[in-house]
Structures are given as structure tokens and as C-alpha cells.
Design an enzyme around this catalytic site. Structure first.
Site, PDB file in Angstrom:
ATOM      1  N   ASP A 200       0.836  -1.192   0.000  1.00 21.77           N
ATOM      2  CA  ASP A 200       0.000   0.000   0.000  1.00 21.77           C
ATOM      3  C   ASP A 200       0.878   1.252   0.000  1.00 21.77           C
ATOM      4  O   ASP A 200       1.897   1.307   0.693  1.00 21.77           O
ATOM      5  CB  ASP A 200      -0.849  -0.035   1.283  1.00 21.77           C
ATOM      6  CG  ASP A 200      -1.842   1.094   1.357  1.00 21.77           C
ATOM      7  OD1 ASP A 200      -2.764   1.106   0.534  1.00 21.77           O
ATOM      8  OD2 ASP A 200      -1.695   1.963   2.236  1.00 21.77           O
ATOM      9  N   GLU A 282       4.862   3.713 -10.974  1.00 19.08           N
ATOM     10  CA  GLU A 282       6.238   4.083 -11.333  1.00 19.08           C
ATOM     11  C   GLU A 282       7.075   2.860 -11.671  1.00 19.08           C
ATOM     12  O   GLU A 282       7.274   1.977 -10.823  1.00 19.08           O
ATOM     13  CB  GLU A 282       6.916   4.810 -10.161  1.00 19.08           C
ATOM     14  CG  GLU A 282       6.268   6.103  -9.743  1.00 19.08           C
ATOM     15  CD  GLU A 282       6.370   7.172 -10.818  1.00 19.08           C
ATOM     16  OE1 GLU A 282       7.365   7.158 -11.578  1.00 19.08           O
ATOM     17  OE2 GLU A 282       5.452   8.006 -10.900  1.00 19.08           O
TER      18      GLU A 282
HETATM   19  C1  GLC Z   1      -3.920   3.272  -0.457  1.00 18.92           C
HETATM   20  C2  GLC Z   1      -5.192   2.465  -0.375  1.00 18.92           C
HETATM   21  C3  GLC Z   1      -6.320   3.383   0.010  1.00 18.92           C
HETATM   22  C4  GLC Z   1      -5.990   3.984   1.362  1.00 18.92           C
HETATM   23  C5  GLC Z   1      -4.636   4.675   1.334  1.00 18.92           C
HETATM   24  C6  GLC Z   1      -4.147   5.005   2.711  1.00 18.92           C
HETATM   25  O1  GLC Z   1      -3.993   4.228  -1.448  1.00 18.92           O
HETATM   26  O2  GLC Z   1      -5.425   1.822  -1.588  1.00 18.92           O
HETATM   27  O3  GLC Z   1      -7.549   2.718   0.057  1.00 18.92           O
HETATM   28  O4  GLC Z   1      -6.979   4.896   1.725  1.00 18.92           O
HETATM   29  O5  GLC Z   1      -3.649   3.844   0.782  1.00 18.92           O
HETATM   30  O6  GLC Z   1      -3.819   3.844   3.400  1.00 18.92           O
END
Ligand code: GLC
Length: 589
Positions: A200, A282
Site C-alpha cells: 500500500d 512508477e
Molecule cells: C492506499 C489504499 C487506500 C488507502 C490509502 C491510505 O492508497 O489503496 O484505500 O486509503 O492507501 O492507506
């Protein structure tokens, strides 16, 4: 010959655990439900699952605020339930990767609770704490989710940094103990047999330690306002992207990222056959092609409202040529943060035909495809009717900000919150035309409302019984991909480079399409001989195409339309409007 790895061959399917299957009837998805639906997934033909976070979480960011990296959210079940799920998936030949949230934890994570308890707590430096400046925060940075990036904590008189919500404090990845703790969590799941991770928010892990002020000329609410106005203008969007880059210049893509990813890769490589895919577009995250992430999403492909042949060709040319040697592409059109594929790329008239074309595109382009749960039945965005229904706090923040700071009328603000918020694509899976879409029993209040279009055949049960349904089409296309190695391993050679209505390309060993494949010859992508012609007519017009492959004919592999005969003349291939055609190229005998 290069043997492909499982993550190069598999079609991935993202499960959003809260919304996939509610096994215990409490209105929230869980592992009991997921286990029950594994046969469905196996029959769909997917080879790997990516689970959005299943960890204990106060759910302020819908699971992306993790309170325990080695636990299972009680609403989803227990660790034993997870193990059973993993085992049952593996028994069906389905791999499982987990979501790994590295940038931040929940503010309810014991690490943060300790960290904020005193300035000399041993975990103080696990997060990013700073003194304020001139009676305010350390600098003018914003959170990517709105408001300032710094939160004052009166107990210890300092500010902590959060790129996302203040309920998601950023970890200090410069502290070796943080790395150790997180790599321990990674090993915990790998030891259990998990097949890898989706990483993430990798680009926000480090900040510029000198904390320079950003130089953007507008505030974040103004930027949001501009986003609304520029929604349908490419130039406006480009300007917006530039402003956003200036605003977050010191908070994203900072030095240190690639070294960190290499370190994580080393941890994962202690285990055979595991993989990492990053939430990043990226290419730099592939490293040298072997030493960072196995996959990075081709997000640039998604960044349009209309998938056209010209758009795809330009994207492929840029993307494929930029990959380092050995790196493998990865394509997707939807996930839990973006509008539903069916809604986003439809034209309101030919949505079903377009949904089929978009799946065919995902399954025939070179690279690993990622699908998002519910797209196989054509689930659409569900705009919520009242702000009290929102579960995504991003939508809630947007609503209150534009009402209070920009004076937007509530009805417009609701529309805007639906536009930027993500609840619309996270509604429960529609399993049947039944109360609650068959997701939860009648009378139960599901965690987000069920889209009422389950009653218009947007549900699994009815589509399973209908050979012409979108779901049946998904199952067929996934089988076609599996049975035709060229579609998985073959090189990509674009044809008809100027065509605006249709996209045509070869997948296979043909370096020069005019000479064609030599029967039986092996090639670098590992599949002896097979070459497939893919034709996607993305228009409502019929077309007759000439392929300049005189010595060859095409044997029908798949068509979305009825075609006469098994073999097609490549100097005169006629396509119906929106036809998807796949043929295997054969030398004329
Ligand atoms: C990523 C996830 C999203 C979340 C963010 C913060 O972008 O896909 O759903 O809100 O990270 O953790």
C-alpha cells in the site's frame, strides 16, 4: 527458454473483505463467506487473490488503518479461519496475497499508543514527531486526504506527521526497529504460506527530513475545487496534476524508497515462489528488473474516461519500452479506490459490450491482469443518498470541507463527495436477486447499502444460469487465456498503428508479422510456436481488415459474435461492431 512464474501466468482477483461474502450474516464480509465462495472463484478461473486489509482496524480508513499487523479483524473471523481459508484456496490452486500497509499504522496501534505516551518512550521515534514552529505546525504540508499533515498532541507538546488521516500516523522508516518489526510481520505471514503482498502507498513512506515548506499557490480545498471544475478537461487535469506535485513535492517519492524495497525483496526472497506488487505506477519500483518489486501496476492505462485504441497503443508503447530487462507488466482497470470499470469506461449505451472489450483487453495484453470483485457481473458505482451513509471518511471530509469552506450547496456537495469518495465502488457483492442482494440475510443492515440493481440481473446467481451473461463471458475468456499460452507468454506486436476504431495486435513469437511464425520454433517468451491475433473492435461500426499476412490464415480461438467457419482469411477479416476476435495464426497449407 524462460519458464514463467505463477504470478506471471495467474489472473489476480482483488477481494475487498468487508464486501465480498458475509458468511455469518452480520452485514459484513468475512472468512467464512470467502471460504464458501472459493469454488465460485475457482470456476471463474482466477489463479490468485489479493485481499484488501483483513487486519484488526478501527476502520477509520476502511481497513487501511491497521491496529495489529499479525492479527485478523474479529468481524472477519480468527487467525484459524484465515489459515483454513488459505489452505482451502491453495487446495484449489489459488494463491493468496495480502495487503501490506507500510506507510502508517492506525492511531490505535499499540506502537503509536506507546509512542505518544511520553517523549522518552522507547517507541517515540517509531513515528515522526517534531516541535512546532512560531506557534503552529512544523511546516505548511498538507495531508493527502485533506487538512494539515501535522497533528498537535497536547500530552507531550509535539506534532506528529500523517500523510493520510490523522488517525493514520506515519511510521518513521528511518528507525531500524520499525523495519525489523515490519519485516517480522512479513515473515509471520510468509511462514503461514501466504504467497506475497500488495504494498500500500509505497511512494509516501519517506518525507524530506529538512521539512521545507511546499510552494503551491493554492490551498488544498482550492485544489479540490479546481479538480471539480477540471473534471472533464484534459488541460485542467494536467494543470491540477502539476499543482498537486508542487504541493506534495517533499512528501512523496523521496530518496530511500528503492533501498527499502530492495531490503523487503531480500526478506521475501528468503521464501521460494513469493511475490510483491506495489500500489504504484512508477516503473522505477521494478529496480533493475530483479531486485525490487515483481510487479507495479500500469496505472497510466487507467487514467482516462474512455479506453480507445489510440490510448492503449500509446500506453503500451511507452510502458513496455520503459520496463527494465526481465520486468513483467501488470494491467488493471479498477480497484477499491477507483470508480467501477463498468461505470467509468461505459458510454451509457453500449456498456455491456464495452465491459466485455475491457476484460478482453486485460486478458490479452502482455502482463498480469488484476480484476476487482464484482466487475465480473458488471457491478456499477452506487452514489450514496445521504452523507450519513458514507463509510469512507475521505468522502465525509470532502463533503464538510466544500460546504463549510467553499459554501457549496449540500446537494452539490453530496455529488462531489460521491465523486471523490470511494464507497461507491465498495458496496456488497450481489450474489442473487434477493433481499440484500443475497449478501446478507433479509432484515440485516449491511455495512454499506447494496446496489438495488441486483434486481436487474446484476447478480451472480442469475448470470451463472445465463450463457450470454457478462459472468459467463468472464468465465469463457479466462479459460481462453489459460488454454492459449501465446496470450500469456507471447510478445506483443502492434498492428494497424493508426486505426482509431479497433485495436489489433499479435501475441507470440512473430518478430516480423509479414514473415509470420515458423512452425515449431521456440522463442524467448517460452511458448513454442503459438501466435495469436487479437482484434478488439471498440466501435459501433463493422470493419473489414486486411492483415498483410498473406501466407497465413487464422484459426478461430474466440469471438464474442457468431462467425461462420473455423478459419478466417486474413486479407479480409470482417468484424461486427464491438466484436472481440482472437485467432491463432497458422501457415496456409
Ligand atoms: C492506499 C489504499 C487506500 C488507502 C490509502 C491510505 O492508497 O489503496 O484505500 O486509503 O492507501 O492507506
Amino acid at each position: 527458454m524462460q519458464e514463467l512464474e505463477w504470478w506471471q501466468k495467474a489472473v489476480f482477483y482483488q477481494i475487498y473483505p468487508h464486501s465480498f461474502a458475509d458468511g455469518n450474516g452480520d452485514g459484513i464480509g468475512d472468512f467464512y463467506g470467502m471460504i464458501d465462495r472459493l469454488d465460485y472463484l475457482q470456476e471463474l478461473g482466477v489463479g490468485a487473490l489479493w485481499l484488501s486489509p483483513h487486519y484488526p482496524s478501527p476502520f477509520f480508513d476502511c481497513g487501511y488503518d491497521v491496529a495489529d499487523y499479525t492479527g485478523v479483524a474479529p468481524e472477519h473471523g480468527t487467525l484459524d479461519d484465515f489459515k483454513r481459508f488459505l489452505n482451502e484456496a491453495h487446495q484449489r490452486g489459488i494463491r493468496v496475497i495480502l495487503d501490506l500497509v507500510l506507510n502508517h499504522t492506525s492511531d490505535q496501534h499499540p506502537w503509536f499508543i506507546e509512542s505518544r505516551s511520553s517523549r522518552d518512550n522507547p517507541k517515540r521515534d517509531w513515528y515522526v514527531w517534531r516541535d512546532g514552529k512560531g506557534g503552529g505546525p512544523p511546516n505548511n504540508w498538507y495531508s493527502g486526504f485533506g487538512g494539515p499533515a501535522w497533528e498537535y498532541d497536547p500530552a507531550t507538546g509535539q506534532y506528529y506527521y500523517h500523510y493520510f488521516f490523522k488517525q493514520q500516523p506515519d511510521l518513521n522508516w528511518r528507525n531500524p526497529e520499525v523495519k525489523q518489526a515490519m519485516w517480522d510481520a512479513v515473515r509471520f505471514w510468509l511462514d503461514l504460506g501466504v504467497d506475497g503482498f500488495r504494498l500500500d502507498a509505497v511512494n509516501t513512506i519517506f518525507e524530506d527530513p529538512a521539512l521545507p515548506d511546499h510552494a503551491a499557490e493554492m490551498s488544498l480545498p482550492e485544489l479540490y475545487h479546481q479538480a471539480l471544475q477540471a473534471a472533464s478537461s484534459e488541460a485542467g487535469q494536467a494543470q491540477l496534476v502539476r499543482q498537486t506535485e508542487v504541493m506534495f513535492q517533499y512528501q512523496r517519492e523521496q530518496p530511500g524508497m528503492h533501498e527499502l524495497m530492495q531490503e523487503l525483496r531480500t526478506v521475501v526472497d528468503e521464501y521460494p515462489d513469493r511475490m510483491l506488487v506495489g500500489e504504484t505506477g512508477e516503473i522505477a519500483y521494478y529496480g533493475d528488473g530483479t531486485n525490487e518489486l515483481h510487479l507495479a501496476f500500469n496505472f497510466p492505462l487507467m487514467k482516462t474516461t474512455r479506453i480507445t485504441p489510440t490510448w492503449v497503443r500509446a500506453n503500451q508503447q511507452e510502458r513496455l519500452s520503459a520496463l527494465p530487462p526481465g520486468a513483467w507488466p501488470c494491467n488493471t482497470l479498477g480497484n477499491h479506490d477507483s470508480p467501477r470499470v463498468y461505470s467509468r469506461y461505459g458510454d451509457g449505451q453500449n456498456d455491456d459490450a464495452l465491459a466485455r472489450l475491457h476484460l478482453a483487453l486485460m486478458l490479452t495484453l502482455r502482463g498480469t491482469p488484476f480484476l476487482y470483485n464484482g466487475e465480473e457481473i458488471g457491478m456499477t458505482d452506487l452514489p450514496l443518498e445521504d452523507i450519513s451513509q458514507f463509510r469512507d471518511n475521505l468522502g465525509v471530509w470532502v463533503y464538510h470541507t466544500v460546504v463549510n469552506e467553499l459554501g457549496m450547496p449540500p446537494a452539490d456537495a453530496l455529488a462531489y463527495a460521491n465523486y471523490l469518495g470511494r464507497d461507491k465502488c465498495r458496496t456488497p457483492m450481489q450474489w442473487a436477486n434477493a433481499p440484500n442482494g443475497g449478501f446478507s440475510p433479509a432484515g440485516v443492515r449491511t455495512w454499506l447499502p447494496v446496489n438495488p440493481n441486483d434486481a436487474q440481473s446484476v447478480n451472480v446467481a442469475e448470470q451463472l444460469d445465463d450463457p450470454d451473461s457478462l459472468l459467463s463471458f468472464y468465465r469463457r475468456m479466462l479459460r481462453v487465456r489459460k488454454q492459449n499460452p501465446a496470450l500469456i507468454a507471447g510478445d506483443y506486436t502492434v498492428l494497424h498503428e493508426e486505426a482509431e476504431d479497433y485495436l489489433t495486435f499479435l501475441r507470440g513469437s512473430v518478430a516480423d508479422p509479414s514473415t509470420g511464425p515458423s512452425a515449431g520454433s521456440g522463442h524467448a517468451s517460452g511458448q513454442a510456436g503459438q501466435t495469436c491475433l487479437v482484434v478488439l473492435n471498440m466501435s459501433d461500426q463493422a470493419h473489414t481488415l486486411n492483415f498483410d499476412l498473406d501466407a497465413h490464415t487464422a484459426e478461430l480461438v474466440f469471438s464474442s459474435h457468431a462467425r461462420g467457419g473455423d478459419s478466417d482469411d486474413l486479407s479480409q477479416l470482417t468484424l461486427a461492431p464491438f466484436e472481440i476476435y482472437i485467432g491463432e495464426i497458422k501457415r496456409k497449407t
